[in-house]
Design a protein around this motif. Sequence first.
Motif, PDB file in Angstrom:
ATOM      1  N   THR A 185     -54.539 -11.866  10.880  1.00  0.00           N
ATOM      2  CA  THR A 185     -54.525 -12.777  12.005  1.00  0.00           C
ATOM      3  C   THR A 185     -55.159 -12.352  12.838  1.00  0.00           C
ATOM      4  N   LEU A 186     -55.263 -11.184  13.367  1.00  0.00           N
ATOM      5  CA  LEU A 186     -56.071 -10.745  14.528  1.00  0.00           C
ATOM      6  C   LEU A 186     -57.420 -10.789  14.338  1.00  0.00           C
ATOM      7  N   GLN A 187     -57.744 -10.757  13.065  1.00  0.00           N
ATOM      8  CA  GLN A 187     -59.303 -10.926  12.756  1.00  0.00           C
ATOM      9  C   GLN A 187     -59.647 -12.485  12.690  1.00  0.00           C
ATOM     10  N   LEU A 188     -58.806 -13.367  12.341  1.00  0.00           N
ATOM     11  CA  LEU A 188     -58.878 -14.944  12.467  1.00  0.00           C
ATOM     12  C   LEU A 188     -59.187 -15.293  13.811  1.00  0.00           C
ATOM     13  N   MET A 189     -58.410 -14.508  14.658  1.00  0.00           N
ATOM     14  CA  MET A 189     -58.598 -14.924  16.369  1.00  0.00           C
ATOM     15  C   MET A 189     -59.855 -14.338  16.739  1.00  0.00           C
ATOM     16  N   ALA A 190     -60.253 -12.987  16.166  1.00  0.00           N
ATOM     17  CA  ALA A 190     -61.796 -12.504  16.648  1.00  0.00           C
ATOM     18  C   ALA A 190     -62.648 -13.518  16.094  1.00  0.00           C
ATOM     19  N   ALA A 191     -62.358 -14.279  14.815  1.00  0.00           N
ATOM     20  CA  ALA A 191     -63.519 -15.320  14.285  1.00  0.00           C
ATOM     21  C   ALA A 191     -63.642 -16.273  15.284  1.00  0.00           C
ATOM     22  N   PHE A 192     -62.384 -16.723  15.462  1.00  0.00           N
ATOM     23  CA  PHE A 192     -62.318 -18.056  16.511  1.00  0.00           C
ATOM     24  C   PHE A 192     -63.057 -17.611  17.697  1.00  0.00           C
ATOM     25  N   TYR A 193     -62.917 -16.556  18.610  1.00  0.00           N
ATOM     26  CA  TYR A 193     -63.612 -16.239  19.609  1.00  0.00           C
ATOM     27  C   TYR A 193     -65.443 -16.107  19.196  1.00  0.00           C
ATOM     28  N   ALA A 194     -65.830 -15.583  18.243  1.00  0.00           N
ATOM     29  CA  ALA A 194     -67.054 -15.572  17.978  1.00  0.00           C
ATOM     30  C   ALA A 194     -67.796 -17.183  17.737  1.00  0.00           C
ATOM     31  N   SER A 195     -66.831 -18.022  17.049  1.00  0.00           N
ATOM     32  CA  SER A 195     -67.172 -19.248  16.971  1.00  0.00           C
ATOM     33  C   SER A 195     -67.234 -20.155  18.282  1.00  0.00           C
ATOM     34  N   ALA A 196     -66.473 -19.984  19.107  1.00  0.00           N
ATOM     35  CA  ALA A 196     -66.471 -20.520  20.421  1.00  0.00           C
ATOM     36  C   ALA A 196     -67.518 -19.956  21.181  1.00  0.00           C
ATOM     37  N   ALA A 197     -68.064 -18.772  21.276  1.00  0.00           N
ATOM     38  CA  ALA A 197     -69.160 -18.363  21.522  1.00  0.00           C
ATOM     39  C   ALA A 197     -70.379 -18.906  21.186  1.00  0.00           C
ATOM     40  N   ALA A 198     -70.249 -19.159  19.879  1.00  0.00           N
ATOM     41  CA  ALA A 198     -71.390 -19.983  19.387  1.00  0.00           C
ATOM     42  C   ALA A 198     -71.647 -21.298  20.004  1.00  0.00           C
ATOM     43  N   VAL A 199     -70.369 -21.944  20.070  1.00  0.00           N
ATOM     44  CA  VAL A 199     -70.494 -23.414  20.696  1.00  0.00           C
ATOM     45  C   VAL A 199     -70.910 -23.507  22.124  1.00  0.00           C
ATOM     46  N   VAL A 200     -70.554 -22.408  23.005  1.00  0.00           N
ATOM     47  CA  VAL A 200     -70.830 -22.260  24.262  1.00  0.00           C
ATOM     48  C   VAL A 200     -72.336 -21.899  24.642  1.00  0.00           C
ATOM     49  N   PHE A 201     -72.963 -20.901  23.501  1.00  0.00           N
ATOM     50  CA  PHE A 201     -74.007 -20.813  23.527  1.00  0.00           C
ATOM     51  C   PHE A 201     -74.811 -21.938  23.431  1.00  0.00           C
ATOM     52  N   GLY A 202     -74.444 -23.002  22.496  1.00  0.00           N
ATOM     53  CA  GLY A 202     -75.232 -24.020  22.418  1.00  0.00           C
ATOM     54  C   GLY A 202     -75.205 -24.942  23.785  1.00  0.00           C
TER      55      GLY A 202
END
Length: 508
Positions: A185-202
Motif C-alpha cells: 500500500t505504501l508503494q502504491l501511494m508512492a507510485a501515485f505521487y510520482a504519477s501526479a508529479a508527472a501530470v503537474v510537470f505536464g
Amino acid sequence: MNDASNFRHTSLVLLVVLQTGISAAGLVVEIVAARLIAPYVGMSLYTWTAIIAIVLAGFSVGHWWGGRLAALDNRRALTRVAWALVAASVFTASASFVLRQVASSVLHAFTEPLTAISAITFAAFFLPSLFAGVPAPVLAVVAMRGRNQSEQALGMMFAAGAVGAIIGTLMAGFVFISWLGSEITLQLMAAFYASAAAVVFGMARAAPSTLGSAACVTALGFLMSWQALTAPKVCDVESSYYCIRTEVLDNSAHGPVHVMIIDHLAHGVSARDAPTIMYTDHTAMLDALPRMRMGERRFSSFHIGGGTYSVPRAWAFRGQTEITVAEIDPAVTKAAVNDFWYEVGAATVVHDDARSFLRSTEQEYDIIVGDAFTDITVPAHLVTREFFELVSLRLLPSGVFAMNVVDRVDSLAALASIYRTLQGVFPSVEVWTEATPPRPTERRVFVLLAGQNDSPVSRLETLTPDPKQFAPLAPKFMDKLVVRAKAPLLSDDFAPIDRLMGLTSALD
C-alpha cells in the motif's frame, strides 16, 4: 499574453482530481504508518496520538510552504509542486526502509513510550507528510486564477481535499491494508505521487530534461523501497487488526515450543506435547486460580481474548466442555490452529468484541477470564465499571472473574484504579502475583480475582514450566495503594488507562 491567460483554461476537473487524490494518499499513508509502527511499539492511544500529531505537523509545514509557492506565477509554482510530489514519492517509498533502520536504535535510546513512538514516527513519516502538504494551496490558487467565479473554485478545491481525506481513510481501512498489506500500500501511494508529479510537470510544460531528472530521483526512492520489500517480513500475517507472527523457541522435553507475537509483544507460548503446562506467569495464574476456586466440579467458562488459546486448550484437555472464547480477530484463531495446536471444536469461538457479545447474550458462566491486557496497549472499554457490571451479570452466583494486569512496580497506578473499580462491583477482589519481592522498575504481572467470596488458599504453586508460587497482595497494602496513587474510578466516560500505564512514579 500573460501567465494567467495561459492557464485560464486549466481544467478545473483535473485540479479537483489531483487535490482529491493527493489528499487521499496522505490519509492512506497516515493509517499505514500506524500499522507499520505497531510491530515496534504496539497500537495504543499513545501511538495514534503521536502519528496524528506528527502527520498533521508535516501537512501544516507543507501547506505553509505551498502558500509561499502559490505567490509565484503558475508555471513556476506548478513546477515546484511537481518536485514536491517527487519528494513525497521518494520519502513515502523509503519510509518503511527508514523505519527499519531507526526503530531499534530509537527504542534503545528512549525508555519513555511516548517519546520513543514520536521519534520513530517523525523519522519515518514527517517528510512524506510535509511534501504531500505542499500542493494543496498551490492547486487551489491555480484553480482560482483566471476564472470569473474564483470563490466557487476555491470552495471546490477545499471540498476535494476533504472528500479525498474521507476516501483515503475508507480505502486504507477497508481495502488497501486488508487486501494488499501495508508495505505494498505504501508503494502504491508512492507510485501515485510520482504519477501526479508527472501530470503537474505536464501542466507546467516542463522540459524533457526536467522529467528525466525527476524520474531518476523517484527511482532512488523505489530502490530503497525494494530493499524493504525484500527484507524478512515482520509479519507472517497482517490481518485487519494485528501484525501476527509465530516464532519457534526450541524442541524441549514437551516437544516444539512456539511463541505468538502480536504487533510488538509475545501474547502466548505453547508446547505441542504439554497442553496443561503454561509458559508465562499470566497464563499460569489465569489457568490455576479459577480452577482453584472451582474445586473438583465441572465448570463453564468465557474467555476474553484467544491469543494462543493456551488456557482453553488446557481446560479442554482436562475434560471441560463448556468453553466459549471471544477473539475479535479470525486470523489469531487461525494462527492458534496452525501453529499452537488448538483443536477446532474444543471451544465455541466467537469472532466478536467480548463486551459486545456479553451484552447480546443471556448466558451465565462459572468463570469469565479477561486476557486482553498487554503492556501499554489496553482496550479501555474492558476495564470500566460498566463493563465489570456486565461481567457480574453474566456470572453465576458462585462464579469468579479473573483478569490479568501488567504494571510497573514503581507506579502500580493502573492496577490501583482497576482494583478500586472492581471493588465497586464485587464483594471480594484479590490481587495475585508471583510470591517474590519485586525488582526495581520491573513490569510485574498480576491477576485480579473478583467474585462473591475470597479464595480458600493464600498460596498456590503451578508450572511456568518450572514450579512457581503465587500469592495475593495484602488487602491493607492495596487499600493504601489506592489512596496514595489517587486512583480514579474507571468508567466509560473516563478511563485514562493509557495515561495510568505511562506513569512511572505515581507513589512519589
